[in-house]
Design a protein around this motif. Structure first.
Motif, PDB file in Angstrom:
ATOM      1  N   ALA A 185       8.882  17.984  41.043  1.00 38.62           N
ATOM      2  CA  ALA A 185       9.329  19.213  40.393  1.00 38.62           C
ATOM      3  C   ALA A 185      10.536  18.971  39.497  1.00 38.62           C
ATOM      4  O   ALA A 185      10.702  19.657  38.482  1.00 38.62           O
ATOM      5  CB  ALA A 185       9.666  20.267  41.450  1.00 38.62           C
ATOM      6  N   GLN A 186      11.370  18.005  39.862  1.00 33.23           N
ATOM      7  CA  GLN A 186      12.570  17.722  39.067  1.00 33.23           C
ATOM      8  C   GLN A 186      13.002  16.279  39.289  1.00 33.23           C
ATOM      9  O   GLN A 186      12.940  15.762  40.414  1.00 33.23           O
ATOM     10  CB  GLN A 186      13.709  18.682  39.470  1.00 33.23           C
ATOM     11  N   VAL A 187      13.437  15.618  38.232  1.00 25.51           N
ATOM     12  CA  VAL A 187      13.950  14.251  38.317  1.00 25.51           C
ATOM     13  C   VAL A 187      15.468  14.312  38.373  1.00 25.51           C
ATOM     14  O   VAL A 187      16.112  14.765  37.422  1.00 25.51           O
ATOM     15  CB  VAL A 187      13.480  13.402  37.117  1.00 25.51           C
ATOM     16  N   VAL A 188      16.027  13.886  39.462  1.00 22.18           N
ATOM     17  CA  VAL A 188      17.478  13.904  39.640  1.00 22.18           C
ATOM     18  C   VAL A 188      18.113  12.651  39.044  1.00 22.18           C
ATOM     19  O   VAL A 188      19.166  12.708  38.398  1.00 22.18           O
ATOM     20  CB  VAL A 188      17.837  14.035  41.137  1.00 22.18           C
ATOM     21  N   GLN A 189      17.471  11.532  39.244  1.00 25.50           N
ATOM     22  CA  GLN A 189      17.982  10.253  38.719  1.00 25.50           C
ATOM     23  C   GLN A 189      16.804   9.349  38.403  1.00 25.50           C
ATOM     24  O   GLN A 189      15.889   9.196  39.221  1.00 25.50           O
ATOM     25  CB  GLN A 189      18.909   9.575  39.735  1.00 25.50           C
ATOM     26  N   ASN A 190      16.815   8.748  37.220  1.00 23.59           N
ATOM     27  CA  ASN A 190      15.720   7.872  36.805  1.00 23.59           C
ATOM     28  C   ASN A 190      15.685   6.587  37.635  1.00 23.59           C
ATOM     29  O   ASN A 190      16.725   6.073  38.075  1.00 23.59           O
ATOM     30  CB  ASN A 190      15.846   7.523  35.322  1.00 23.59           C
ATOM     31  N   GLY A 191      14.485   6.076  37.808  1.00 25.78           N
ATOM     32  CA  GLY A 191      14.301   4.801  38.509  1.00 25.78           C
ATOM     33  C   GLY A 191      13.900   3.705  37.533  1.00 25.78           C
ATOM     34  O   GLY A 191      13.409   3.979  36.442  1.00 25.78           O
ATOM     35  N   TYR A 192      14.089   2.452  37.960  1.00 27.64           N
ATOM     36  CA  TYR A 192      13.821   1.326  37.051  1.00 27.64           C
ATOM     37  C   TYR A 192      13.188   0.163  37.812  1.00 27.64           C
ATOM     38  O   TYR A 192      13.447  -0.046  39.007  1.00 27.64           O
ATOM     39  CB  TYR A 192      15.106   0.868  36.369  1.00 27.64           C
ATOM     40  N   ARG A 193      12.387  -0.606  37.075  1.00 30.32           N
ATOM     41  CA  ARG A 193      11.809  -1.858  37.560  1.00 30.32           C
ATOM     42  C   ARG A 193      12.387  -3.009  36.750  1.00 30.32           C
ATOM     43  O   ARG A 193      12.720  -2.842  35.576  1.00 30.32           O
ATOM     44  CB  ARG A 193      10.284  -1.876  37.405  1.00 30.32           C
TER      45      ARG A 193
END
Length: 209
Positions: A185-193
Protein backbone atom coordinates in the motif's frame (compact mmCIF):
# COMPACT_ATOMS: atom_id res chain seq x y z
CA UNK A 1 116.93 -77.00 19.92
CA UNK A 2 117.95 -73.98 21.89
CA UNK A 3 118.79 -70.90 19.99
CA UNK A 4 122.45 -69.81 19.97
CA UNK A 5 122.85 -66.57 21.86
CA UNK A 6 125.12 -65.27 19.15
CA UNK A 7 122.48 -65.63 16.48
CA UNK A 8 120.46 -62.58 15.55
CA UNK A 9 116.73 -63.11 14.97
CA UNK A 10 115.88 -62.93 11.29
CA UNK A 11 113.32 -60.24 10.56
CA UNK A 12 112.22 -60.46 14.15
CA UNK A 13 110.76 -63.98 13.74
CA UNK A 14 112.33 -65.35 16.92
CA UNK A 15 112.08 -64.26 20.49
CA UNK A 16 114.75 -64.50 23.15
CA UNK A 17 113.84 -68.11 23.85
CA UNK A 18 114.24 -69.15 20.23
CA UNK A 19 110.48 -69.47 19.54
CA UNK A 20 108.99 -68.31 16.26
CA UNK A 21 106.53 -65.45 16.33
CA UNK A 22 103.16 -66.13 14.68
CA UNK A 23 102.40 -63.21 12.33
CA UNK A 24 98.79 -62.31 12.00
CA UNK A 25 97.23 -63.12 8.68
CA UNK A 26 96.95 -60.10 6.42
CA UNK A 27 94.66 -61.55 3.81
CA UNK A 28 91.72 -63.86 4.22
CA UNK A 29 88.33 -63.69 5.86
CA UNK A 30 87.87 -61.61 8.97
CA UNK A 31 87.77 -63.52 12.22
CA UNK A 32 84.39 -64.79 13.20
CA UNK A 33 82.53 -62.34 15.33
CA UNK A 34 84.23 -59.26 13.89
CA UNK A 35 81.02 -58.11 12.21
CA UNK A 36 79.06 -58.75 15.37
CA UNK A 37 81.39 -56.43 17.27
CA UNK A 38 80.57 -53.50 14.99
CA UNK A 39 78.50 -50.71 16.56
CA UNK A 40 74.78 -51.48 16.51
CA UNK A 41 73.77 -48.02 15.19
CA UNK A 42 76.01 -48.13 12.11
CA UNK A 43 74.10 -49.36 9.04
CA UNK A 44 74.63 -48.86 5.35
CA UNK A 45 72.69 -45.89 3.99
CA UNK A 46 70.32 -46.70 1.13
CA UNK A 47 69.38 -43.94 -1.29
CA UNK A 48 66.49 -44.53 -3.70
CA UNK A 49 64.97 -42.21 -6.25
CA UNK A 50 61.23 -41.54 -6.29
CA UNK A 51 60.77 -43.76 -9.33
CA UNK A 52 62.74 -46.61 -7.74
CA UNK A 53 60.78 -46.30 -4.51
CA UNK A 54 57.49 -46.38 -6.43
CA UNK A 55 58.58 -49.45 -8.36
CA UNK A 56 59.66 -51.14 -5.13
CA UNK A 57 56.29 -50.43 -3.53
CA UNK A 58 54.47 -51.89 -6.54
CA UNK A 59 56.62 -55.00 -6.37
CA UNK A 60 56.02 -55.39 -2.63
CA UNK A 61 52.22 -54.93 -2.79
CA UNK A 62 50.14 -56.92 -5.22
CA UNK A 63 47.77 -54.66 -7.25
CA UNK A 64 44.95 -57.10 -6.70
CA UNK A 65 45.21 -57.41 -2.93
CA UNK A 66 43.05 -55.57 -0.39
CA UNK A 67 45.94 -53.53 0.96
CA UNK A 68 46.65 -52.05 -2.46
CA UNK A 69 42.97 -51.35 -3.13
CA UNK A 70 42.59 -49.62 0.23
CA UNK A 71 45.71 -47.50 -0.33
CA UNK A 72 44.50 -46.56 -3.83
CA UNK A 73 41.10 -45.59 -2.43
CA UNK A 74 42.73 -43.36 0.19
CA UNK A 75 44.85 -41.71 -2.49
CA UNK A 76 41.84 -41.01 -4.73
CA UNK A 77 39.81 -39.59 -1.84
CA UNK A 78 42.72 -37.31 -0.91
CA UNK A 79 42.93 -36.05 -4.49
CA UNK A 80 39.17 -35.43 -4.57
CA UNK A 81 39.28 -33.54 -1.26
CA UNK A 82 42.17 -31.44 -2.54
CA UNK A 83 40.23 -30.51 -5.70
CA UNK A 84 37.15 -29.62 -3.67
CA UNK A 85 39.14 -27.35 -1.37
CA UNK A 86 40.77 -25.67 -4.37
CA UNK A 87 37.39 -25.03 -6.04
CA UNK A 88 35.89 -23.71 -2.80
CA UNK A 89 38.78 -21.29 -2.28
CA UNK A 90 38.50 -20.03 -5.87
CA UNK A 91 34.74 -19.57 -5.45
CA UNK A 92 35.16 -17.66 -2.20
CA UNK A 93 37.86 -15.47 -3.73
CA UNK A 94 35.65 -14.58 -6.72
CA UNK A 95 32.72 -13.84 -4.42
CA UNK A 96 34.88 -11.63 -2.24
CA UNK A 97 36.01 -9.63 -5.27
CA UNK A 98 32.45 -9.38 -6.56
CA UNK A 99 31.02 -7.94 -3.35
CA UNK A 100 34.09 -6.02 -2.17
CA UNK A 101 32.22 -2.68 -2.15
CA UNK A 102 29.12 -3.98 -0.36
CA UNK A 103 29.78 -2.26 2.96
CA UNK A 104 30.67 1.07 1.30
CA UNK A 105 27.52 1.10 -0.84
CA UNK A 106 25.41 0.18 2.18
CA UNK A 107 26.80 3.24 4.01
CA UNK A 108 25.89 5.46 1.04
CA UNK A 109 22.22 4.40 0.96
CA UNK A 110 21.13 6.82 3.74
CA UNK A 111 22.32 9.71 1.55
CA UNK A 112 20.07 8.49 -1.24
CA UNK A 113 17.21 8.10 1.27
CA UNK A 114 17.56 11.72 2.38
CA UNK A 115 17.51 12.93 -1.21
CA UNK A 116 14.36 10.90 -1.85
CA UNK A 117 12.78 12.31 1.31
CA UNK A 118 13.60 15.87 0.27
CA UNK A 119 12.00 15.36 -3.14
CA UNK A 120 8.91 13.79 -1.59
CA UNK A 121 7.95 17.08 0.11
CA UNK A 122 7.97 19.55 -2.77
CA UNK A 123 4.30 20.52 -2.98
CA UNK A 124 3.19 24.18 -2.85
CA UNK A 125 6.69 25.60 -3.20
CA UNK A 126 7.61 29.02 -4.53
CA UNK A 127 9.29 29.30 -7.95
CA UNK A 128 12.64 29.96 -6.24
CA UNK A 129 12.36 26.77 -4.19
CA UNK A 130 11.32 24.77 -7.24
CA UNK A 131 14.59 25.66 -8.91
CA UNK A 132 16.37 24.35 -5.83
CA UNK A 133 14.35 21.14 -6.04
CA UNK A 134 15.45 20.70 -9.65
CA UNK A 135 19.07 20.86 -8.50
CA UNK A 136 18.42 18.28 -5.78
CA UNK A 137 16.73 15.98 -8.31
CA UNK A 138 19.70 16.25 -10.68
CA UNK A 139 22.08 15.48 -7.82
CA UNK A 140 20.04 12.41 -6.93
CA UNK A 141 20.10 11.14 -10.52
CA UNK A 142 23.87 11.56 -10.80
CA UNK A 143 24.37 9.83 -7.44
CA UNK A 144 22.04 6.98 -8.42
CA UNK A 145 23.75 6.50 -11.79
CA UNK A 146 27.13 6.34 -10.03
CA UNK A 147 26.15 3.57 -7.63
CA UNK A 148 24.35 1.72 -10.43
CA UNK A 149 27.70 1.47 -12.23
CA UNK A 150 28.87 -0.63 -9.26
CA UNK A 151 26.00 -3.11 -9.63
CA UNK A 152 23.42 -1.51 -7.35
CA UNK A 153 19.78 -1.69 -8.44
CA UNK A 154 16.48 -0.83 -6.78
CA UNK A 155 14.12 -3.53 -5.54
CA UNK A 156 10.69 -3.49 -7.12
CA UNK A 157 8.45 -1.96 -4.50
CA UNK A 158 5.59 0.15 -5.82
CA UNK A 159 2.04 0.55 -4.70
CA UNK A 160 -0.14 -2.37 -5.74
CA UNK A 161 2.56 -5.05 -6.18
CA UNK A 162 2.20 -8.26 -4.22
CA UNK A 163 4.11 -8.40 -0.95
CA UNK A 164 7.23 -10.60 -1.26
CA UNK A 165 8.93 -11.41 2.07
CA UNK A 166 12.22 -12.13 0.27
CA UNK A 167 12.62 -8.53 -0.91
CA UNK A 168 10.07 -6.63 1.22
CA UNK A 169 9.99 -5.91 4.93
CA UNK A 170 6.55 -5.17 6.37
CA UNK A 171 6.67 -2.34 8.89
CA UNK A 172 2.88 -2.08 9.31
CA UNK A 173 -0.53 -2.76 7.81
CA UNK A 174 -3.30 -0.55 6.41
CA UNK A 175 -6.86 -1.03 5.21
CA UNK A 176 -7.28 0.19 1.68
CA UNK A 177 -10.45 -0.98 -0.13
CA UNK A 178 -8.89 -0.06 -3.46
CA UNK A 179 -6.20 -2.74 -3.09
CA UNK A 180 -6.34 -6.48 -2.79
CA UNK A 181 -5.17 -8.35 0.26
CA UNK A 182 -1.39 -8.70 0.80
CA UNK A 183 -0.56 -5.88 -1.59
CA UNK A 184 1.94 -3.06 -1.00
CA UNK A 185 0.00 0.00 0.00
CA UNK A 186 2.91 2.36 0.68
CA UNK A 187 6.70 2.31 0.29
CA UNK A 188 8.37 3.69 3.40
CA UNK A 189 11.96 3.09 2.32
CA UNK A 190 13.35 1.80 -0.98
CA UNK A 191 15.25 -1.47 -1.10
CA UNK A 192 18.33 -2.31 -3.16
CA UNK A 193 20.23 -5.28 -4.59
CA UNK A 194 23.94 -5.50 -5.26
CA UNK A 195 24.75 -7.69 -8.28
CA UNK A 196 21.74 -9.88 -7.58
CA UNK A 197 22.26 -10.12 -3.81
CA UNK A 198 19.76 -8.35 -1.57
CA UNK A 199 21.57 -5.48 0.12
CA UNK A 200 18.56 -4.01 1.89
CA UNK A 201 14.87 -4.98 1.72
CA UNK A 202 12.23 -2.40 0.88
CA UNK A 203 10.25 -1.31 3.93
CA UNK A 204 6.56 -1.22 3.05
CA UNK A 205 3.05 -0.97 4.45
CA UNK A 206 0.94 -4.02 3.57
CA UNK A 207 -2.78 -3.89 2.82
CA UNK A 208 -4.95 -6.05 5.08
CA UNK A 209 -8.66 -5.22 4.42
Amino acid sequence: MAKNNNEVPINGLYDDEGRIFEEPAVDGPAPRGAVDNAPQGEQAEVSLSKEELTALCKESVCPGCDVFKEAEGIRLRALADSENVKKRLLRETEEMKKYAGESILADLLPILDNLDLALAHTDNLSPECKNFVVGVDMTRKIFLDTIRNHGLEAVQATRGVEFDPEIHEAVGTVQDPALEDNRVAQVVQNGYRLKGRLLRPAKVMVNKP
